[in-house]
Design an enzyme around this catalytic site. Structure first.
Site, PDB file in Angstrom:
ATOM      1  CG  ASN A 150      -9.702  -2.186  10.851  1.00  0.00           C
ATOM      2  OD1 ASN A 150     -10.179  -2.941  11.584  1.00  0.00           O
ATOM      3  ND2 ASN A 150      -9.970  -1.593   9.649  1.00  0.00           N
ATOM      4  CG  ASN A 186      -1.711  -1.374   1.194  1.00  0.00           C
ATOM      5  OD1 ASN A 186      -1.395  -2.104   2.161  1.00  0.00           O
ATOM      6  ND2 ASN A 186      -2.692  -1.292   0.416  1.00  0.00           N
ATOM      7  CG  ASP A 210      -0.921  -4.051  11.736  1.00  0.00           C
ATOM      8  OD1 ASP A 210      -0.479  -3.956  10.355  1.00  0.00           O
ATOM      9  OD2 ASP A 210      -1.917  -3.774  12.248  1.00  0.00           O
ATOM     10  N   GLY A 258      -4.191   2.919  13.074  1.00  0.00           N
ATOM     11  CA  GLY A 258      -2.580   2.135  13.149  1.00  0.00           C
ATOM     12  C   GLY A 258      -1.817   2.884  14.213  1.00  0.00           C
TER      13      GLY A 258
END
Length: 427
Positions: A287, A95, A314, A333
């Site tokens: 998330n 991304n 993450d 995040g």
């Protein structure tokens, strides 16, 4: 590079000296000797008393933001943060801007990390621009070196696309990674849907959104295998960032049926519950969201019995402008590379040896990477750390500081990493 590490405890389930202290001599990027009372003229000597060493850690889920959003994180800063967190290899999500849907972008990222202390693996996107509409040229990306395929922060919503991707990748023995979330059910959601979200007036994200999508993904995997003659011992589908009790149960049942599926959990997922969001700290907006304590207990059970294969950071960096605003406008995040090990040690309920296993052997098996061990003749891909050391997380080496752990006391400290003929020691 010639380094002699004296009297360090080896944590490597495949090693004959696992759990014992030994000297390790590293020369020209290779483990030359493992034993006692090793002598090496001209070597840099590291006192390993009180330290442990394992194979270098692998993080399966990292956002780098480069190219396109270098003000949040770039390929240099992400490697520095990774090394400080003990990771010698990381998998970057696609991304960026442009999304990693072409060989040009893939090669730009891979080439930037060649020969460095931290090796960069790149996941290619399943769909163009990660928009869930048109397939990328996955065979070309696979040939160019994509380690896996995923739309990263965007779960694949279209069932037909996911099914065809599994069927497409299986003959290549390539890995599909997907995060289960039905975005129609989480639309405008800010946190876990429950008592706390109701009390503070926040739109909730129900556990059902994760569980329904996971049921779908597992059913599609089962269906795809019935239609596909190609078999492999490797997982065909990897489920990223599970967070609920039911999700753990579903994956446990799928594995019992023999489905080639694996999964991971973010280290920070166990550090908080949804009740901690009462203070509207945007650094806690993630998330999947923090869930109630019952879900955390189930994740610990899943880690202990092997249902959950790997632990990830993450790492999701955001600049000040994306986090320092009203809770419902802030981005999701947390930056996690530098704290993942400590949080896993503190909150997973696992012995340190099992935490390390989920950061090394298990992650490597899922990603089809060679499983390295601490043995003479092997590459010196190592992480040195203290298991019981309390330390204060005073400085982040990431460009972004969106972490709730700055200024907090953590346990389990990384002291050094070795890889690609390089060694770095952290005081």
């Amino acid at each position: 590079m010639k380094v002699l590490i004296r009297s360090i405890r080896i944590i490597d389930k495949s090693a004959s000296l696992n759990g014992q202290s030994a000297d390790i001599l590293i020369e020209d990027g290779i483990i030359r000797q493992v034993g006692s009372a090793i002598e090496a003229t001209g070597a840099e000597v590291i006192n390993g008393e009180g330290l442990s060493v394992s194979a270098g850690w692998v993080d399966m889920r990292v956002a780098s933001r480069d190219p396109g959003f270098e003000h949040k994180e770039d390929l240099t800063s992400v490697r520095v943060a990774a090394a400080r967190g003990g990771f010698t290899e990381i998998v970057l999500m696609p991304n960026s801007e442009p999304v990693v849907h072409s060989k040009d972008t893939l090669n730009y990222i891979r080439n930037s990390g060649q020969g460095g202390l931290v090796k960069l693996h790149v996941a290619g996107s399943v769909t163009r621009k990660a928009q869930g509409v048109d397939f990328t040229e996955m065979i070309d990306l696979h040939t160019a070196g994509a380690i896996a395929f995923t739309d990263g922060e965007h779960p694949v919503q279209n069932a037909d696309l996911l099914l065809k991707t599994i069927q497409y990748l299986r003959p290549l023995d390539a890995l599909l990674m997907n995060r289960p979330e039905d975005r129609q059910l989480t639309l405008y959601g800010q946190m876990h849907e429950g008592v706390t979200s109701t009390l503070i007036g926040m739109k909730g994200m129900p556990a059902l959104a994760e569980e329904m999508m996971l049921i779908r993904d597992l059913k599609l995997l089962e269906y795809a295998l019935e239609k596909n003659e190609h078999t492999s011992e490797n997982p065909a589908l990897h489920i990223s960032l599970i967070s609920t009790r039911r999700a753990v149960e579903l994956i446990r049942d799928a594995k019992a049926k023999g489905l080639p599926v694996s999964c991971d959990v973010a280290a920070h997922q166990l550090a908080f519950s949804d009740e901690d969001l009462i203070g509207f700290d945007t650094n806690l907006k993630i998330n999947p969201p923090f869930r109630p304590a019952d879900d955390s207990a189930a994740i610990r059970e899943g880690l202990a019995d092997g249902t959950i294969d790997a632990i990830v950071s993450d790492h999701c960096p955001h600049d000040e402008e994306s986090k320092n605003l009203e809770f419902d406008h802030a981005d999701f995040g947390i930056t996690g590379l530098e704290t993942a090990f400590s949080l896993a040690v503190m909150h997973s309920g696992l012995p340190v040896e099992d935490v390390v296993d989920k950061l090394t052997t298990q992650a490597r098996k899922i990603l089809r990477l060679p499983v390295t061990g601490i043995a003479e003749g092997n590459p010196a891909n190592l992480t040195l750390f203290e298991t019981d050391k309390d330390w204060t997380f005073e400085r982040s080496y990431s460009k972004s500081k969106n972490t709730p752990f700055l200024g907090k006391t953590l346990r389990g400290k990384v002291r050094g990493v070795a890889n690609n003929g390089k060694f770095e020691w952290f005081e």
